[in-house]
Scaffold this motif. Sequence first.
Motif, short mmCIF file in Angstrom:
data_model
loop_
_atom_site.label_atom_id
_atom_site.label_comp_id
_atom_site.label_asym_id
_atom_site.label_seq_id
_atom_site.Cartn_x
_atom_site.Cartn_y
_atom_site.Cartn_z
N THR A 2 -42.18 92.44 -9.66
CA THR A 2 -43.37 92.92 -8.99
C THR A 2 -44.06 93.97 -9.86
N ILE A 7 -48.35 95.31 -0.14
CA ILE A 7 -47.70 94.14 0.43
C ILE A 7 -48.70 93.00 0.52
N ALA A 33 -44.46 86.38 -5.61
CA ALA A 33 -43.51 87.49 -5.67
C ALA A 33 -43.51 88.19 -7.02
N LYS A 37 -44.84 92.65 -3.55
CA LYS A 37 -43.84 92.46 -2.50
C LYS A 37 -44.49 91.61 -1.41
N VAL A 54 -39.74 90.66 1.39
CA VAL A 54 -39.11 91.92 1.82
C VAL A 54 -39.06 92.00 3.34
#
Length: 418
Positions: A2, A7, A33, A37, A54
């Motif tokens: 990452t 996100i 990915a 995340k 995650v």
Amino acid sequence: MTTQDGILLVIGIGSQKDRDSRPYREYLLSAAAQRFKLWLFDSDEPTWQNEYVVGATALNCYDPEAVVEAARALAGKHRLVGMFCPDEGTLLSAAHVTEMLGLPGMSVDTVLGCRDKKLSRARLTQAGVRQPQFATVRSAEEALEEAERLEYPVVLKPRTLGSSLGVVKVSGPQEMADAFTITTSAVYPGVHVPDDYIIEQYLDGPEISIDGAVFDGEYTPLFVGRKQLGGEPYFVETGHYVSAGDPLLTDTEILDMLQQAHAALGITHGTTHTEVKLTSRGPVIVEVNGRLGGDLIPYLGKLATGIDPGLIAVDVITGRRPVIEQAHAKTLGIRFLSPAEDLRVESITFGEPGALEGIVQLAAAVPPGAELRMPPGDFVARYAFVVAEGADEDECAKRLDAAESLVHLDYEPLVTRS
């Protein structure tokens, strides 16, 4: 690894209609990915997806209100940077989230404009993009009247479905009643089908697809798929070929048409899958889908060119101009193996490739116990697929033939009782 903060919300990775989603979607999820995340929204708890995410939320992803509510709650805890959705059924829910978050990507209007063929035909025609003549009808009798005006053969299709679901070629008035029943019976999870249906001119010539990216309104093609179809009157896709050096990638007439079409549909950021007929009067757009193509076409493109469609898709929806450069030049082909009769799968086994060259993948498409039906019972019934690499399409075809001989299906015929 990452490389950016925030996100990325992903929806619809597991929605694959009785199929194992992993072969069809893992290459996209693993690419995403690498950028961010990931948090997954899907209809079931994650299994293989856990390696890449995650966190996850199981909910009805076909319900925009439920998805927006869950996304709003998630945004209260994390900084959401984008909304990535490769699945047609959940695409509208994803668009509602994109608008709620105020992020780049497919809006509700663009998703509906792509999905609804009545809307897209009207918008593209108004923009001067070459289209087949068409009408909408609510009965077989109306369809007969319009077919006389359009002239046979014609094509009947639902307004809002993809994957050739419910699409039927009608060569004469005696076929219309049965064709209309087939078209009006087609469904897909999460997609509303209006009660008026498209009837349009039949387009001659081969059909291709172009997966492309749009960033700040600028369209760039990624891969051209040369589509293989089953027998008429249906338009069942049996395979595809993708070549890195396909001359259509630089065809100015097609590229100008694609730029016009995406502008007319209001697409400013996103990845799309456009289907085009190469007719005797020039290229004609069949439809523009507001997501990457299915049938592993983008995966073939990745293998053929080295361009990663998952990375491109994530970049354009998170405000990062994508770098689109071919790393190599190959030709790949995929073939889907479908039943010759309605059946229940007992087992699918594979022989060893041995000395066969160019075989990239042999895989089952359904588990034991799956029931498969021929069109019009189902338009995407497949029990396995094979992927091969070759110097060109002809060599790929020969290698796919050889690979197909390694697939053995044990099954029980399904007897339809009257």
